[in-house]
Design a protein around this motif. Structure first.
Motif, PDB file in Angstrom:
ATOM      1  N   GLY A  15       6.150   1.011  -8.505  1.00 15.45           N
ATOM      2  CA  GLY A  15       7.146   0.233  -8.638  1.00 15.45           C
ATOM      3  C   GLY A  15       8.487   0.710  -8.017  1.00 15.45           C
ATOM      4  N   PRO A  16       9.660   0.381  -7.689  1.00 17.25           N
ATOM      5  CA  PRO A  16      10.544   0.507  -6.835  1.00 17.25           C
ATOM      6  C   PRO A  16      10.716   1.150  -5.469  1.00 17.25           C
ATOM      7  CG  PRO A  16      12.053   0.758  -8.542  1.00 17.25           C
ATOM      8  CD  PRO A  16      10.466   0.813  -8.795  1.00 17.25           C
ATOM      9  N   ASP A  17       9.373   2.631  -5.818  1.00 19.25           N
ATOM     10  CA  ASP A  17       9.521   3.360  -4.637  1.00 19.25           C
ATOM     11  C   ASP A  17       8.057   3.009  -4.261  1.00 19.25           C
ATOM     12  OD1 ASP A  17      11.600   4.554  -5.074  1.00 19.25           O
ATOM     13  OD2 ASP A  17      10.860   5.584  -6.611  1.00 19.25           O
ATOM     14  N   GLY A  18       7.282   1.748  -4.228  1.00 20.39           N
ATOM     15  CA  GLY A  18       5.992   1.611  -4.078  1.00 20.39           C
ATOM     16  C   GLY A  18       5.963   1.243  -2.331  1.00 20.39           C
ATOM     17  N   GLY A  19       7.430   0.856  -2.107  1.00 19.30           N
ATOM     18  CA  GLY A  19       6.670   0.134  -0.556  1.00 19.30           C
ATOM     19  C   GLY A  19       5.526   0.768   0.725  1.00 19.30           C
ATOM     20  N   LEU A  20       5.619   1.405   0.897  1.00 21.30           N
ATOM     21  CA  LEU A  20       4.351   2.039   1.379  1.00 21.30           C
ATOM     22  C   LEU A  20       3.107   1.655   1.280  1.00 21.30           C
ATOM     23  CD1 LEU A  20       5.044   5.605   2.092  1.00 21.30           C
ATOM     24  CD2 LEU A  20       5.130   3.765   3.430  1.00 21.30           C
ATOM     25  N   GLY A  21       3.061   2.005  -0.838  1.00 23.59           N
ATOM     26  CA  GLY A  21       1.434   1.428  -0.739  1.00 23.59           C
ATOM     27  C   GLY A  21       1.472  -0.684  -0.505  1.00 23.59           C
ATOM     28  N   LEU A  22       2.784  -0.899  -0.005  1.00 22.21           N
ATOM     29  CA  LEU A  22       2.245  -2.660  -0.246  1.00 22.21           C
ATOM     30  C   LEU A  22       2.248  -2.759   1.085  1.00 22.21           C
ATOM     31  CD1 LEU A  22       2.085  -5.109  -0.806  1.00 22.21           C
ATOM     32  CD2 LEU A  22       5.045  -5.453  -1.602  1.00 22.21           C
ATOM     33  N   ILE A  23       3.267  -2.285   2.279  1.00 20.93           N
ATOM     34  CA  ILE A  23       3.050  -2.102   3.481  1.00 20.93           C
ATOM     35  C   ILE A  23       1.809  -1.651   4.175  1.00 20.93           C
ATOM     36  CG2 ILE A  23       4.182  -1.618   5.766  1.00 20.93           C
ATOM     37  CD1 ILE A  23       6.822  -0.962   4.019  1.00 20.93           C
ATOM     38  N   GLY A  24       1.168  -0.700   3.686  1.00 14.63           N
ATOM     39  CA  GLY A  24       0.184  -0.405   4.149  1.00 14.63           C
ATOM     40  C   GLY A  24      -1.066  -1.034   3.866  1.00 14.63           C
ATOM     41  N   SER A  25      -1.231  -1.974   2.943  1.00 20.00           N
ATOM     42  CA  SER A  25      -2.099  -2.971   1.855  1.00 20.00           C
ATOM     43  C   SER A  25      -2.253  -3.839   3.070  1.00 20.00           C
ATOM     44  CB  SER A  25      -2.031  -2.952   0.562  1.00 20.00           C
ATOM     45  OG  SER A  25      -2.342  -1.823  -0.094  1.00 20.00           O
ATOM     46  N   ILE A  26      -0.982  -4.156   3.532  1.00 25.72           N
ATOM     47  CA  ILE A  26      -0.568  -5.051   4.488  1.00 25.72           C
ATOM     48  C   ILE A  26      -1.083  -5.160   5.295  1.00 25.72           C
ATOM     49  CG2 ILE A  26       1.008  -6.864   5.374  1.00 25.72           C
ATOM     50  CD1 ILE A  26       2.666  -6.498   2.991  1.00 25.72           C
ATOM     51  N   TYR A  27      -0.871  -3.793   5.913  1.00 25.72           N
ATOM     52  CA  TYR A  27      -1.308  -3.530   7.248  1.00 25.72           C
ATOM     53  C   TYR A  27      -2.761  -3.172   8.157  1.00 25.72           C
ATOM     54  CZ  TYR A  27       0.899  -0.867  12.245  1.00 25.72           C
ATOM     55  OH  TYR A  27       0.500  -0.387  12.962  1.00 25.72           O
ATOM     56  N   PHE A  56       4.294  -3.049  14.728  1.00 26.99           N
ATOM     57  CA  PHE A  56       4.105  -3.873  13.254  1.00 26.99           C
ATOM     58  C   PHE A  56       4.351  -3.719  11.470  1.00 26.99           C
ATOM     59  CE2 PHE A  56       0.985  -5.785  10.186  1.00 26.99           C
ATOM     60  CZ  PHE A  56       0.797  -6.828  10.361  1.00 26.99           C
ATOM     61  N   ALA A  57       4.196  -3.001  11.236  1.00 23.95           N
ATOM     62  CA  ALA A  57       4.907  -1.836  10.843  1.00 23.95           C
ATOM     63  C   ALA A  57       6.519  -2.629  10.074  1.00 23.95           C
ATOM     64  CB  ALA A  57       4.901  -0.414  10.492  1.00 23.95           C
ATOM     65  N   SER A  58       7.260  -2.702  11.364  1.00 25.42           N
ATOM     66  CA  SER A  58       8.977  -3.112  11.048  1.00 25.42           C
ATOM     67  C   SER A  58       8.958  -4.319  11.110  1.00 25.42           C
ATOM     68  CB  SER A  58       9.590  -1.835  11.736  1.00 25.42           C
ATOM     69  OG  SER A  58       8.860  -2.156  13.331  1.00 25.42           O
ATOM     70  N   ILE A  59       8.474  -4.572  12.531  1.00 28.38           N
ATOM     71  CA  ILE A  59       8.764  -6.542  12.455  1.00 28.38           C
ATOM     72  C   ILE A  59       8.265  -7.421  11.258  1.00 28.38           C
ATOM     73  CG2 ILE A  59       9.744  -6.012  14.806  1.00 28.38           C
ATOM     74  CD1 ILE A  59       6.559  -7.450  15.614  1.00 28.38           C
ATOM     75  N   ALA A  60       6.735  -6.745  11.232  1.00 28.43           N
ATOM     76  CA  ALA A  60       6.135  -7.945  10.354  1.00 28.43           C
ATOM     77  C   ALA A  60       6.311  -7.891   8.814  1.00 28.43           C
ATOM     78  CB  ALA A  60       4.826  -8.087  10.783  1.00 28.43           C
ATOM     79  N   ALA A  61       5.697  -6.270   8.707  1.00 21.27           N
ATOM     80  CA  ALA A  61       5.302  -5.580   6.946  1.00 21.27           C
ATOM     81  C   ALA A  61       5.853  -5.226   6.068  1.00 21.27           C
ATOM     82  CB  ALA A  61       3.673  -4.755   7.132  1.00 21.27           C
ATOM     83  N   ALA A  62       7.225  -5.014   6.414  1.00 18.43           N
ATOM     84  CA  ALA A  62       8.377  -4.062   5.942  1.00 18.43           C
ATOM     85  C   ALA A  62       9.130  -5.129   5.841  1.00 18.43           C
ATOM     86  CB  ALA A  62       9.130  -3.577   6.333  1.00 18.43           C
ATOM     87  N   PRO A  63       9.321  -6.467   6.525  1.00 15.03           N
ATOM     88  CA  PRO A  63       9.715  -7.744   6.028  1.00 15.03           C
ATOM     89  C   PRO A  63       9.529  -8.855   4.972  1.00 15.03           C
ATOM     90  CG  PRO A  63       9.806  -7.778   8.120  1.00 15.03           C
ATOM     91  CD  PRO A  63       9.291  -6.512   8.109  1.00 15.03           C
ATOM     92  N   ALA A  64       7.612  -8.083   5.119  1.00 18.77           N
ATOM     93  CA  ALA A  64       6.878  -9.320   4.453  1.00 18.77           C
ATOM     94  C   ALA A  64       7.026  -8.512   2.817  1.00 18.77           C
ATOM     95  CB  ALA A  64       5.759  -9.112   4.671  1.00 18.77           C
ATOM     96  N   ALA A  65       6.981  -7.598   2.461  1.00 18.67           N
ATOM     97  CA  ALA A  65       6.960  -6.865   1.769  1.00 18.67           C
ATOM     98  C   ALA A  65       8.504  -6.099   1.021  1.00 18.67           C
ATOM     99  CB  ALA A  65       6.966  -4.875   2.114  1.00 18.67           C
ATOM    100  N   GLN A  66       9.837  -6.959   1.685  1.00 19.21           N
ATOM    101  CA  GLN A  66      11.078  -7.139   1.314  1.00 19.21           C
ATOM    102  C   GLN A  66      11.126  -8.213   0.868  1.00 19.21           C
ATOM    103  OE1 GLN A  66      13.804  -5.307   4.692  1.00 19.21           O
ATOM    104  NE2 GLN A  66      14.584  -4.308   2.527  1.00 19.21           N
ATOM    105  N   VAL A  67      10.570  -9.382   1.472  1.00 15.87           N
ATOM    106  CA  VAL A  67      10.922 -10.568   0.816  1.00 15.87           C
ATOM    107  C   VAL A  67      10.047 -10.954  -0.571  1.00 15.87           C
ATOM    108  CG1 VAL A  67       9.862 -12.867   1.174  1.00 15.87           C
ATOM    109  CG2 VAL A  67      10.903 -11.623   2.934  1.00 15.87           C
TER     110      VAL A  67
END
Lengths: 628, 480, 126, 498
Positions: A319-331, A477-488
């Motif tokens: 859920g809300p804490d799953g950011g790493l999973g999503l970012i990791g996947s995109i990455y 990459f994680a901070s400029i692309a993946a994390a914003p994507a996850a946030q959006v």
């Protein structure tokens, strides 16, 4: 507007390609470069957090709609980049395989379709480009035209078609579940009919899962990816299966990233995680026993997709804490694109040079292909997750996510964490095996052709460079692309989680190194014991089971058909007999009306008169004696 | 009013004119056929657009003591549009296909005659007119079925006539009952039987569906259709994939929506069975198709299967299902005709009529095979083609009606369609054929032009389903 | 039973007519000679005539001739008899026609036996 | 003068053909004159009948009663010009005129020299006169006499062809028909015995009062009438004489025999059943059920028999058996729609079957072949003949636009009203079977290649006759208005409860 233009650019390229006569201009390269440039310029605002939207003004119930947020942008740029790289590679490679133009045509069409999928703003548009992608990429698979290729082509096409149909059905259910068809990028869907919504999610996952090569829907993948020409394989493995992953992310969006899932879809996170684990495991186990380089790579695609799906599942689960999973996947999606493309391209160079992809017939080739060997090494290290290269970054993120979930999760997540590590070992093992068998070891007795290979090595070099850059600066990459994507997408605290994490923390590095070491050990053991030559019995594989089921269904069908046929035939015969008898009777009645009453023979008129009188008598008797 | 009459009778008049042209004057005949087909198409469009705009175009009279009216509503207009437009394409194709063949005069005479009959079915305003044209359509197409005059063709013709007449008989009985129970025959005043309820209605509906089902090739009443493939390809394409079989389908749509009304059927027990008959036909048809080796027969069984898509849409008894049915009617027709056209070109140019011998054709006839492949994709229900939308709305209708297994049936049918045709296509493109032939010459281009045009249209509609949406919407609004 | 017999005796003409009719029918049925068949038909017709005439008869009635000074008022019904005249005429014409036909058949087939004519079938030419 | 003619028109219509028939033998040498005379009589009849019909149609009051010789009803013979009579008269006129026209075209081939032709016309006119009489007469014994006249002239017509087969068929026909006449006369006798009347209305009035006293005699009358007329009108299974007779007769003769003569007897039976016995008695004795049953059996059996035939004319003859079944079925339905349908079907079958026989005859004459399979490709060589055949086939099958459909439609409606599904299915099945035995002929005629022979359409009068009849079929099918109106009124009158 830029959104609608992007998929059209390759189509313009197609036109140019069709009318090109002789002159050597690498149109696919130009086209993909243009796409890349347009993408970078046009999608700038997206990275600032403002999604773009464009609806094609058409009458009727469905207007094609385009939408771009950071996620789409990442994928679009990845596609543009990988296509440019592969386009550099193509001319020299395809000189050997032949029919370059067809390949390039398909390639451009596929690019268009892929861009369309990534930029699609509603499910219909997505499906449209999805199907187009299937068809155009199909020609890569059958490009060689031999028996194997055609068989793989069938596989590929059938599975893709089935996937498309499932998507269609999923869309239908989605339409039933909601009043208005949900727009991609508009966040979680609020279903009116939660049952239909659940079904819709299931169907969409199946549809995208087939494309992504998710176990047990992966059967087509090893065939298709191994028979295509190397650039084709690179694109198929590098990008096309990511379309499935992209779709899964979007499915997750409908269900709701960053929220604890409720109601009919509460199983989604754990379900995906389990599927991902299975995919990972099956892929790597199968890869271990492969002897063909391309098949090995293809199975690894499955395995890596497993990582991605696992990450998505964990992301949803937490859920809300799953950011790493999503970012990791995109990455990991991006990383896998890079190194898998590089690996396939490298194997392609070897194939062009030696006409051989069987690992056991190769060996000691680093002398003949020094550059290739170098770039391959980088790619291999990348995929095994060696620190300092890109694979390490994404795998670390994923591992963090999984272990976070495992910390206070149920038993199965703990198991998936263990398996995660095991798969890492397996990956290391098989890639060490691959690299050893091709480039090191005894020099093989294969004939090596001399080719121009500048473009090919350039392409690989580009990929390797990017890998190294990412490897050294993983957080960029994680901070400029993946994390914003996850946030959006809805992971509100993704960026924060990322901030709190250090890529270079010693335990991670150590564990990766240990993994590699164990991998090397296993590899050595494997060579000694001959375990790499072991094959599981045919009936145990999914293909075997599928075949058995198919045969039994066919058997039942044949029996049924025979039975039905015999019934029809009997009925036909019976009616024919009846008809014949009827005809005979009536004809006889007409021809010679004769009969005997007692001993008196009645012929002709007598019989007719007798008939008349009989009728009369019957009428009289009937009334006078029977009725009253 | 006038345009309606012209649209309707262009075919018949044209047929008579063609009958008077000597056998040898082929070119003149072709021009005349084209002229009449075009005028029919043009005026049909003219009428249909008026109808969609809500205007009432009506010709009524008395026939044999019975009221008789030609009064197209949107549903009829859609069917009329499909028929007359495709007629034009098929006419052009036939010029190529029939060139150098025997009995062209007969062929084109009845070809045009059938146009009138089909449009008559489409535009009929009451059951009497529908029945009349339905019957006459059988007779007008019979000479086309037996055009080859071979023993097989004659047998097929007999089968066709017998099946059709039996069906028409059942319809007549049903019409009589309808008239006796409701006293109405007109379509325009809402469902005829709307206010009656009784145990006999189930049987009546079955009678209607059994009767029209002969032409709509519901299993097990389908057997005439594969047999009728003995006809020349344009006939198979237009009549036995579209016009004639659609007249049966149209009849069933009429029955459901104008005679009974979906609300009434929604109260009958038979509503549980109906969609499943269609579903069984859908699956069984395509499975049998996969076992056929002769290309045209395979296509014929595929027709059987796909016709039931439309019926399925009608039987789901909701607006989405109806929209899907109409959509599928429109889009399926364009692609099925394409498939048959391609089969015709293949058999004419290379002599190949069997699927097993199709290897390498793709290299010889690339455009034809490309069209064939695209059309096949459409049959599967893939997106850039218009059939997707039909299928989509059909599935939506099924799901909305709470019958999601039907949607799964449609998916399975799509998969089976793929199994049925994809190997053939891959073969066609990959093997090298021993035959030599070219895709050139005026004859081939006459055949190829309509084929490719139809594919283009299909793609166009597939990308922009909105352009046929007004028609579909008009039909749906008419009944709901 | 006696009732029935009594009725039969009273209505003996009808009874006779019935017997005649049966005889005629039997003749038509069983005889294969054309002439005999014709005779059978004639017998049947006679039976019907008899019935009619009997129906017009009134026991004790007089010939219905009105000449103005006949005191009798009980006449038998003249109508059936008159009708039967017509019937007899018809019957005669039928007989004549049938005889002509028999003649033609005899000329073509050389026999008047129906069975033999049938056996010859349709092969005889004009 | 005119008023005299118009008041005496009914009797003139009957007398005229009979009278001319007696004059004809004296003119035998002058073939053209004979033919013209016949035609003009026919035309005059048609005109007179049309006049009568218009009177009946537009003056909706009671039917015109004409008393022969001025004697009033119970004693004298009455002619009743009601809807039924006019209806049948119209049918007679419409059919017999084109048939005569056809006969004018070419008879020598089938009948022989001038003398024989003249005799043929004598019989023809006698038959027409007798039929007209049957249509109008209101007297039972008169019915008998007319039936006999018709029977004899029919037999004569069959034997007009100089062929042993014709003689044989005629003999069979004669014996059976005479048997039938005997029965009819017997039946009349029974009615007379219990009622004392021969005038239909009086007999009926009497019957309705006293029938319960003599139930068995009434039944005897019923069964005698049914069998007697049944054998004459070829009701299955009493049709055995018909195929031989109708297929062997000269073509105009078979046309008028199958088309009209059979219908005359049917009309007589109808009058006896409805005008004499009446609906109540029929119901009491379930006669209507017998009629429906026999009708259904006739439809199916006749059609299947027709299917088994290879000769065209025999097939048509059997088809008559089947179609007669429809008419009887309609009679048994006991409702206005059904009865009107049966009547209309009677008329339309008269027209259609004559057309079929005439066109078949034309084909046979041209080809010299009898079997259907020998007609291959004749549609191209004899377009008008084949077209007439096609039109009439479609009509007989019951395709809308043609007259058969209107009749069948009403029959079906009637069956519907009577509330049982069986007759409906049988009617439809009959239509399908009808298609099954007629369409092969069309198929062979049009869609098989013709041998290289010089077959041509017949000469002008014959073509004209065929075209006229086909036109009638279509006209009756498209605008049956007045005709149907007459049939409806006749049915309503017949069904009035007495």
């Amino acid at each position: 507007m830029i959104l609608a233009i992007l998929p059209v650019i390759p189509l313009i390229g197609v036109l140019f390609l069709l009318f090109k006569r002789g002159r050597f201009i690498n149109i696919p390269l130009i086209t993909s470069a243009v796409v890349l440039v347009f993408g970078v310029c046009g999608l700038q605002s997206v990275f600032e957090g403002i999604p773009l939207n464009y609806t094609v003004p058409l009458p009727g119930p469905v207007a094609p709609n385009f939408h771009a947020d950071s996620l789409s942008a990442i994928f679009v740029l990845a596609a543009g980049f990988i296509w440019s790289v592969v386009s550099i590679y193509v001319p020299e490679y395809m000189e050997q395989e032949g029919r370059t133009k067809v390949f390039e045509l398909c390639s451009l069409l596929t690019l268009s379709a892929v861009l369309g999928v990534f930029l699609a703003g509603d499910l219909f548009t997505l499906l449209l480009f999805f199907e187009l992608m299937t068809v155009s990429s199909f020609f890569w698979v059958i490009h060689r035209g031999n028996k194997e290729a055609i068989r793989a082509g069938y596989f590929y096409l059938f599975y893709s078609i089935v996937g498309g149909l499932f998507l269609a059905l999923g869309i239908v259910f989605m339409g039933t579940a909601t009043d208005i068809m949900p727009i991609i990028g508009s966040g979680p869907v609020n279903p009116l009919n939660s049952k239909a919504f659940t079904w819709s999610i299931v169907l969409l996952i199946i549809g995208f899962g087939i494309k992504a090569g998710m176990v047990p829907l992966h059967l087509w993948l090893p065939h298709a990816h191994s028979v295509a020409p190397a650039p084709g394989s690179a694109l198929l493995s590098g990008l096309l299966i990511k379309v499935g992953a992209y779709g899964l992310i979007r499915v997750g969006e409908f269900a709701g990233w960053g929220t604890y899932l409720q109601g009919g879809v509460s199983w989604l996170g754990s379900g995906l995680a389990v599927l991902g684990t299975c995919t990972m495991l099956v892929g790597v186990l199968a890869a271990l026993v492969q002897s063909d380089a391309k098949r090995l790579l293809a199975y690894h695609s499955i395995s890596q997709i497993g990582y991605i799906i696992l990450g998505l599942g964990i992301g949803l689960y937490l859920g809300p804490d799953g950011g790493l999973g999503l970012i990791g996947s995109i990455y990991h999606i991006v990383n896998h694109t890079l190194f898998k493309a590089a690996l396939f391209l490298g194997v392609g160079i070897i194939y062009i040079g030696t006409n051989e992809t069987n690992l056991y017939k190769l060996g000691g080739l680093w002398r003949r292909f020094p550059l290739t060997a170098l770039f391959m090494l980088i790619a291999v290290l990348g995929i095994t997750g060696a620190p300092g290269l890109n694979g390490y970054a994404s795998k670390t993120l994923l591992h963090h996510a999984v272990s976070h979930a495992a910390e206070n999760g149920p038993q199965w997540i703990i198991w998936s964490e263990r398996l995660f590590l095991l798969v890492g070992v397996g990956t290391a093992t098989s890639f060490i095996k691959l690299y050893y068998l091709i480039f090191l070891g005894k020099p093989a007795k294969v004939k090596v052709n001399e080719n121009k290979s500048f473009g090919m090595n350039l392409a690989m070099g580009l990929l390797a460079a990017v890998m190294i850059v990412i490897g050294f600066k993983p957080e960029i990459f994680a901070s400029i692309a993946a994390a914003p994507a996850a946030q959006v997408l809805g992971m509100k605290n993704a960026a924060a989680t990322l901030e709190s994490l250090s890529f270079w923390n010693p335990s991670d590095v150590l564990s990766m190194i240990i993994t590699l070491a164990i991998g090397g050990l296993t590899c050595w053991l494997g060579f000694r014991s001959g375990a790499f030559h072991w094959h599981i019995p045919a009936w145990l594989t999914l293909e075997g089971i599928g075949k058995l089921t198919g045969m039994s269904i066919l058997f039942i069908w044949r029996r049924g058909a025979e039975w039905y046929g015999s019934i029809v035939a009997t009925a036909g015969r019976a009616s024919g007999n009846l008809r014949a008898r009827l005809f005979k009777y009536f004809r006889r009645f007409d021809k010679s009306r004769s009969g005997n009453i007692g001993k008196i023979n009645l012929t002709g008129i007598s019989a007719d008169a007798a008939l008349l009188i009989t009728v009369l008598m019957f009428l009289i008797v009937w009334y006078a004696f029977i009725v009253k | 009013m006038l345009s309606l009459v012209i649209a309707l009778f262009s075919g018949a008049v044209g047929g008579l004119v063609v009958a008077m042209i000597p056998e040898t004057k082929n070119r003149l005949r072709n021009y005349i056929v084209l002229l009449f087909a075009a005028s029919s198409a043009f005026f049909t469009w003219h009428t249909a657009l008026k109808v969609f705009a809500g205007e009432r175009v009506r010709v009524a009279g008395e026939l044999g003591g019975l009221a008789f009216s030609i009064d197209p509503d949107p549903l009829g207009a859609v069917f009329g549009l499909i028929a007359s437009t495709l007629w034009l394409f098929t006419a052009v194709y036939s010029f190529g296909y029939m060139a150098g063949k025997h009995k062209q005069r007969t062929f084109f005479t009845f070809f045009l005659m059938s146009l009138t009959m089909t449009l008559g079915v489409a535009f009929s305003g009451n059951l009497v007119a529908l029945y009349l044209f339905y019957e006459l359509l059988t007779f007008a197409t019979y000479p086309l079925v037996i055009h080859e005059r071979s023993a097989e063709a004659m047998k097929a013709g007999t089968k066709y006539i017998l099946y059709s007449l039996s069906g028409a008989g059942a319809i007549l009985i049903a019409i009589i009952f309808t008239y006796a129970w409701s006293g109405k025959l007109d379509f325009s005043s809402g469902p005829m039987l709307a206010n009656s309820l009784g145990p006999g209605l189930n049987w009546l509906l079955m009678l209607f569906i059994g009767g029209f089902g002969v032409k709509a090739a519901i299993m097990p009443l389908h057997r005439w259709l594969p047999a009728a493939m003995a006809a020349p390809t344009p006939v198979s394409a237009l009549l036995h994939a579209v016009a004639v079989v659609y007249s049966g389908v149209y009849g069933i749509l009429r029955t459901v929506y104008s005679v009974f009304g979906h609300e009434l059927i929604g109260q009958l027990e038979i509503r549980y069975i109906l969609p499943w008959t269609a579903a069984i036909t859908i699956v069984a048809g395509i499975v049998i198709a996969a076992r056929q080796d002769v290309l045209k027969r395979r296509l014929a069984y595929q027709t059987v299967s796909h016709l039931s898509y439309i019926l399925l849409g009608a039987f789901t008894l909701n607006a989405w299902g109806l929209a899907g049915a109409i959509f599928h009617m429109i889009s399926y027709s364009t692609l099925k005709i394409t498939l048959f056209f391609c089969a015709g070109i293949i058999s004419e140019q290379t002599g190949v009529i069997k699927v097993s011998k199709i290897g390498g054709i793709g290299r010889l006839l690339p455009k034809t095979m490309a069209a064939f492949s695209i059309a096949t994709m459409g049959m599967i229900g893939m997106l850039p083609l218009n059939t997707f939308w039909g299928k989509y709305y059909l599935m939506k209708g099924s799901v909305e009606a709470g019958k999601w297994p039907l949607a799964v049936v449609l998916i399975i049918s799509g998969i089976l369609n793929a199994i049925c045709f994809v190997p053939a296509i891959v073969n066609a493109f990959n093997r090298v054929s021993t035959k030599t032939c070219e895709e050139k010459g005026s004859r081939v281009s006459l055949m190829l032009a309509p084929t490719l045009a139809l594919v283009m249209i299909a793609l166009f509609i597939g990308l922009m389903p909105g352009i046929i949406w007004p028609g579909v919407e008009a039909v749906v609004n008419w009944f709901y | 039973m006696s009732e029935v017999i009594k009725k039969l005796i009273i209505n003996y003409p009808y009874f006779a007519a019935f017997i005649l009719f049966a005889i005629g029918a039997l003749t038509v049925l069983t005889r294969s000679n054309l002439f005999k068949k014709l005779i059978g038909i004639n017998i049947m017709e006679s039976a019907v005539f008899l019935m009619f005439v009997a129906a017009g008869n009134i026991r004790g009635g007089y010939v219905p001739i009105l000449n103005g000074n006949n005191p009798q008022t009980l006449f038998i019904n003249p109508l059936p008899s008159a009708l039967m005249l017509t019937g007899i005429v018809v019957s005669v014409s039928v007989t004549a026609f049938a005889l002509a036909l028999i003649l033609r058949l005899y000329r073509s087939y050389g026999t008047t036996d129906l069975r033999r004519i049938y056996k010859m079938g349709n092969e005889v030419s004009e | 003068m005119i008023s005299a003619i118009s008041t005496n028109l009914p009797v003139f219509i009957i007398i005229a053909p009979l009278f001319v028939a007696f004059v004809l033998p004296t003119l035998a040498k002058r073939k053209r004159l004979v033919e013209n005379l016949v035609l003009s009589v026919e035309v005059l009849m048609l005109l007179g009948i049309c006049y009568l019909a218009s009177i009946v149609l537009f003056r909706k009051d009671i039917p015109i009663i004409y008393q022969m010789g001025g004697w009033p009803a119970p004693w004298g013979i009455e002619l009743k010009v009601g809807s039924l009579g006019t209806f049948f008269l119209l049918t007679i006129a419409i059919v017999s005129l084109p048939v005569a026209l056809f006969a004018r075209g070419n008879l020598t081939h089938e009948v022989g020299g001038k003398e024989r032709i003249a005799r043929f016309y004598v019989l023809y006119l006698l038959l027409v006169g007798a039929l007209a009489g049957m249509a109008l007469t209101n007297d039972l014994f008169n019915v008998y006499v007319l039936v006999e006249v018709a029977t004899l002239s029919c037999c004569g017509l069959v034997s007009a062809r100089n062929h042993p087969r014709a003689a044989k068929a005629t003999f069979t026909y004669l014996i059976l028909a005479t048997l039938g006449s005997c029965l009819v006369m017997g039946g009349i006798g029974f009615i007379y015995i219990i009622t004392g009347h021969l005038n239909m209305e009086f007999a009926s009035r009497e019957l309705s009062i006293i029938w319960q006293n003599n139930p068995r005699v009434v039944w005897m009358a019923f069964s005698f009438m049914l069998v007697g007329f049944g054998v004459k009108s070829a009701l299955f299974p009493l049709h055995v004489w018909l195929p031989d007779a109708h297929s062997v007769a000269p073509s105009p003769a078979s046309a008028i025999l199958s088309g009209l003569a059979v219908k005359g007897y049917i009309i007589c039976l109808l009058k006896v059943l409805y005008n004499v016995f009446g609906q109540t008695l029929m119901q009491a004795y379930s006669v209507h059920k017998i009629l429906v049953l026999v009708g259904m059996v006739a439809i199916i059996a006749g059609s299947i028999s027709a299917l088994t035939q290879k000769e065209l004319k025999r097939r048509l003859a059997f088809s008559t058996v089947a179609q007669v079944g429809y008419i009887f079925l309609g009679f048994g339905l006991l409702n206005t729609r059904g009865l009107a349908g049966a009547l209309f079907y009677l008329a339309s079958h008269a027209v259609i079957k004559s057309t079929l026989f005439l066109s078949a005859a034309a084909m046979q004459t041209a080809t010299g072949k009898k079997e259907i399979k020998d007609l291959s490709g004749i549609g191209r060589k004899m377009p008008i003949t084949a077209a007439a055949f096609t039109v009439s086939s479609l009509g007989l099958t019951g395709i809308p636009l043609f007259s058969g459909f209107v009749g069948k439609w009403n029959l079906l409606q009637g069956s519907m009203e009577s509330g049982s599904i069986l007759p409906i299915s049988v009617i439809i099945a009959g239509s399908v079977l009808c298609g099954a035995y007629l369409f092969p002929v069309i198929r062979i005629a049009y869609f098989e290649t013709a041998p290289e022979k010089d077959w041509k359409d017949p000469n002008l009068p014959q073509k004209l006759a065929l075209i006229l009849l086909s036109a009638v079929i279509v006209v009756l099918g498209v605008v049956p208005g007045p005709f149907l109106e007459l049939a409806n009124r006749a049915a309503a009158e017949l069904l009035v409860l007495r």
